[in-house]
Design an enzyme around this catalytic site. Structure first.
Site, PDB file in Angstrom:
ATOM      1  N   HIS A 326       0.544  -1.394  -0.202  1.00  0.00           N
ATOM      2  CA  HIS A 326       0.193  -0.171  -0.340  1.00  0.00           C
ATOM      3  C   HIS A 326       0.743   1.333   0.062  1.00  0.00           C
ATOM      4  O   HIS A 326       0.193   2.536  -0.193  1.00  0.00           O
ATOM      5  CB  HIS A 326      -0.338  -0.062   1.354  1.00  0.00           C
ATOM      6  N   GLY A 327       2.203   1.250   0.884  1.00  0.00           N
ATOM      7  CA  GLY A 327       2.592   2.518   0.236  1.00  0.00           C
ATOM      8  C   GLY A 327       4.313   2.405   1.182  1.00  0.00           C
ATOM      9  O   GLY A 327       4.233   1.410   1.334  1.00  0.00           O
TER      10      GLY A 327
END
Length: 477
Positions: A326-327
């Site tokens: 996700h990041g």
């Protein structure tokens, strides 16, 4: 170009008309139009990254053919790992290089070694995590002889770059989408109407629910140090509805508009906030990513086979990788670890497959127990979302600390709040609508569909006029 923008409101009808009335003679002409539309759509973000998309498409197309053509195991393995290395290398370079370089420099600083890391001054190419995973699943499936390589470059290019799913999924499989791409589509009014309804409902989720919640969630998270317990609880709840409305709304719009072009995409959400445990939640949230990790990472690691220690290891690997996907931030890793800890008791007690079917309540004690389980699971998800939303681990911990220690439940007014009680009413109505339609893909079809569509459009116009937000949360991933 956002799905909820006026530009897209012009773009989509033009492509729709050209697709069914000008380029409708052959499958090849239909696919070519969709590729051109997809490349234009993507270039509206940043035309320079279009070359990266084309390179990634050609890489997996070519390596897929080389893997299938060669019977020598070493040569097959060479092309396989070349594709994996380049795909993950590009993803790592653009998405994670600065994170690792900065984290390593901070670690050295803690030991008294001052460094000035070299950082890349580039923005993250939109959709890179999604189209990279499209290509990876394709190459992996060819290597393990689950599918045949696609020799038609136009067809394969459309599979990778199809604009409804290009920037935020769902993450498609070649086994599902490519067979549809290879057939000429004929117009189906019923399917197109279903697609239009699903698109409109996705827009309701985004504009009416997510964007409205964002006003309050952002205000509370940005000012959490002065908020009391009640406000912080509301902040976590608002963000939970924001991210659900935002991402599932995007997915509904993607699935809906794809039906307008005669193709079905994988369902990505199935009412996850009505789950009775975390395992069920993850079978219903971002289904295409969860199933991707299950099939291409969890099962190859051994899945639920072997010793409990090995099973626990596999679960933590899956959730940590999911968080990191996700990041590039420690908050996402923490979020993944928290969900792994949630999942662990279910795994150890062999209850992770207990709730497969959608809940169907009756007026009895068992149903009351299931309702409590749903509330409990939603509360766990809200707590985990705090780490997902916070800017840092420190902010998340302090947010939680104040939420459990500032035991004042009086209402607080924020300078940029608008219609706080009305928002609570909107959320309650949204939950009721979703609950009553939880066995359907979207609530607008069925009896009185035109009335429901008219009310949905009215709500979109009424709240969209004052919306401060356009971007989708998952565009940054």
């Amino acid at each position: 170009m956002f799905f909820n923008s006026l530009t897209f409101a012009v773009f989509l009808p033009i492509v729709f008309v050209l697709y069914w009335f000008v380029f409708n003679k052959t499958k090849s002409s239909q696919n070519l139009l969709l590729i051109l539309a997809s490349y234009y759509f993507y270039s509206c973000w940043d035309w320079r990254f279009l070359f990266l998309l084309v390179f990634s498409t050609f890489l997996d197309y070519y390596t897929g053919i080389q893997i299938e053509k060669n019977h020598n195991k070493k040569i097959r393995k060479f092309w396989f790992w070349l594709s994996i290395a380049i795909n993950l290398g590009l993803l790592g370079l653009f998405k994670y290089y600065n994170f690792f370089a900065s984290s390593f420099a901070t670690l050295l600083d803690d030991f008294g070694l001052k460094t000035s890391p070299f950082l890349l001054d580039v923005v993250l190419p939109v959709g890179i995590s999604f189209y990279t995973f499209h290509g990876l699943s394709y190459v992996i499936d060819i290597y393990y002889k689950r599918i045949k390589a696609e020799y038609n470059f136009v067809d394969y290019s459309l599979f990778v770059s199809y604009f409804p799913l290009l920037v935020a999924g769902p993450i498609e499989r070649a086994t599902h989408l490519l067979p549809q791409v290879k057939l000429k589509r004929t117009f189906d009014y019923t399917k197109a109407k279903q697609g239009a309804y699903q698109f409109i409902w996705g827009l309701v989720k985004k504009v009416v629910v997510a964007d409205t919640c964002a006003t309050y969630a952002n205000a509370i998270f940005d000012n959490y140090s002065s908020m009391n317990s009640w406000s912080l609880v509301l902040g976590a709840v608002y963000f939970s509805f924001q991210i659900y409305g935002d991402f599932s709304g995007y997915s509904d719009m993607a699935l809906g508009m794809s039906k307008l072009f005669g193709m079905d995409l994988l369902r990505n959400f199935n009412y996850p906030y009505f789950s009775r445990d975390i395992a069920e939640f993850w079978r219903r949230w971002h289904i295409s990513l969860s199933s991707w990790f299950r099939d291409y990472l969890y099962i190859p690691l051994g899945g639920s086979k072997g010793s409990k220690i090995r099973q626990v290891r596999n679960v933590f690997i899956i959730f940590v990788v999911s968080g990191f996907w996700h990041g590039a931030n420690w908050t996402y890793l923490a979020w993944g670890c928290i969900n792994a800890l949630y999942f662990l008791p279910l795994l150890l007690l062999n209850k992770n497959r207990s709730n497969i079917e959608m809940v169907a309540l009756q007026w009895d004690v068992a149903s009351a127990k299931e309702m409590l389980h749903m509330v409990y699971t939603f509360a766990l998800a809200c707590l985990a979302w705090i780490f997902f939303r916070a800017k840092s681990i420190t902010d998340a911990v302090l947010y939680l600390k104040r939420m459990f220690t500032q035991a004042s439940f009086s209402s607080q007014y924020l300078s940029n709040e608008r219609y706080n009680y009305e928002l609570l009413g909107i959320l309650l109505l949204f939950v009721v609508v979703e609950w009553n339609n939880r066995f359907k893909e979207e609530p607008l079809s069925g009896k009185n569909s035109w009335l429901k569509v008219a009310l949905a459009i009215a709500a979109i116009i009424a709240l969209g006029t004052y919306s401060d937000y356009k971007e989708f949360i998952y565009f940054q991933f």
